[in-house]
Design a protein around this motif. Structure first.
Motif, PDB file in Angstrom:
ATOM      1  N   PRO A  77       0.446  -1.082   0.140  1.00  0.00           N
ATOM      2  CA  PRO A  77       0.169  -0.021  -0.046  1.00  0.00           C
ATOM      3  C   PRO A  77       0.671   1.376  -0.407  1.00  0.00           C
ATOM      4  CG  PRO A  77      -0.122  -1.478   2.423  1.00  0.00           C
ATOM      5  CD  PRO A  77       0.877  -1.989   1.147  1.00  0.00           C
ATOM      6  N   PRO A  78       0.475   2.107  -0.767  1.00  0.00           N
ATOM      7  CA  PRO A  78       1.628   3.345  -0.668  1.00  0.00           C
ATOM      8  C   PRO A  78       1.445   3.833   0.499  1.00  0.00           C
ATOM      9  CG  PRO A  78      -1.139   4.266  -1.287  1.00  0.00           C
ATOM     10  CD  PRO A  78      -0.573   2.414  -1.295  1.00  0.00           C
ATOM     11  N   ARG A  79       2.654   5.382   1.250  1.00  0.00           N
ATOM     12  CA  ARG A  79       2.768   5.259   2.694  1.00  0.00           C
ATOM     13  C   ARG A  79       2.047   6.528   2.083  1.00  0.00           C
ATOM     14  NH1 ARG A  79       8.573   5.560   4.592  1.00  0.00           N
ATOM     15  NH2 ARG A  79       8.817   3.768   5.451  1.00  0.00           N
ATOM     16  N   ARG A  80       1.366   6.769   3.413  1.00  0.00           N
ATOM     17  CA  ARG A  80       0.501   7.786   4.397  1.00  0.00           C
ATOM     18  C   ARG A  80       1.371   8.869   4.715  1.00  0.00           C
ATOM     19  NH1 ARG A  80      -4.483   5.192   7.456  1.00  0.00           N
ATOM     20  NH2 ARG A  80      -5.107   3.921   5.463  1.00  0.00           N
ATOM     21  N   PRO A  81       1.028  10.531   4.638  1.00  0.00           N
ATOM     22  CA  PRO A  81       2.174  10.842   5.059  1.00  0.00           C
ATOM     23  C   PRO A  81       1.934  11.138   6.655  1.00  0.00           C
ATOM     24  CG  PRO A  81       0.392  12.242   3.939  1.00  0.00           C
ATOM     25  CD  PRO A  81       0.460  10.736   3.794  1.00  0.00           C
ATOM     26  N   SER A  82       2.586  11.841   7.323  1.00  0.00           N
ATOM     27  CA  SER A  82       2.879  11.539   8.631  1.00  0.00           C
ATOM     28  C   SER A  82       2.070  12.859   9.294  1.00  0.00           C
ATOM     29  CB  SER A  82       4.616  11.999  10.065  1.00  0.00           C
ATOM     30  OG  SER A  82       3.828  11.937  10.942  1.00  0.00           O
ATOM     31  N   THR A  83       0.750  12.469   9.937  1.00  0.00           N
ATOM     32  CA  THR A  83      -0.078  13.387  11.138  1.00  0.00           C
ATOM     33  C   THR A  83       0.940  14.357  11.700  1.00  0.00           C
ATOM     34  OG1 THR A  83      -1.495  11.786  11.891  1.00  0.00           O
ATOM     35  CG2 THR A  83      -1.524  13.090   9.609  1.00  0.00           C
TER      36      THR A  83
END
Length: 85
Positions: free
Chosen positions: A8-14
């Motif tokens: 799965p694609p990496r999500r940006p850090s929140t």
């Protein structure tokens, strides 16, 4: 036969950014615990009282449009004056 699924694609850090490092003077004060409050600086004064007393003080303060701190300050001032302090 095994099929390799795509990752799965990496999500940006929140989480945001890390806090800035404290100033050297502030860090040394905290590390040595050498800070002493000034005469006009507010500090905590914690003490235990029974629930009924707290309720009475709080009701008195509300009826006279005062804060509980003002009630204690004025009460202490009267006690101090009567004891000659």
């Amino acid at each position: 036969m095994t099929v390799v699924a795509p990752k799965p694609p990496r999500r940006p850090s929140t989480k945001g950014t890390a806090p800035a490092a404290p100033q050297a003077a502030e860090a040394s004060l905290k590390a040595g615990h050498t800070h002493q409050a000034g005469p006009e600086e507010l500090v905590n004064a914690n003490f235990k009282v029974d629930a009924q007393f707290k309720h009475e003080v709080k009701m008195f303060a509300a009826m006279h449009k005062m804060t509980m701190v003002d009630v204690f300050r004025q009460g202490f001032a009267l006690l101090k004056a009567s004891k000659g302090g």
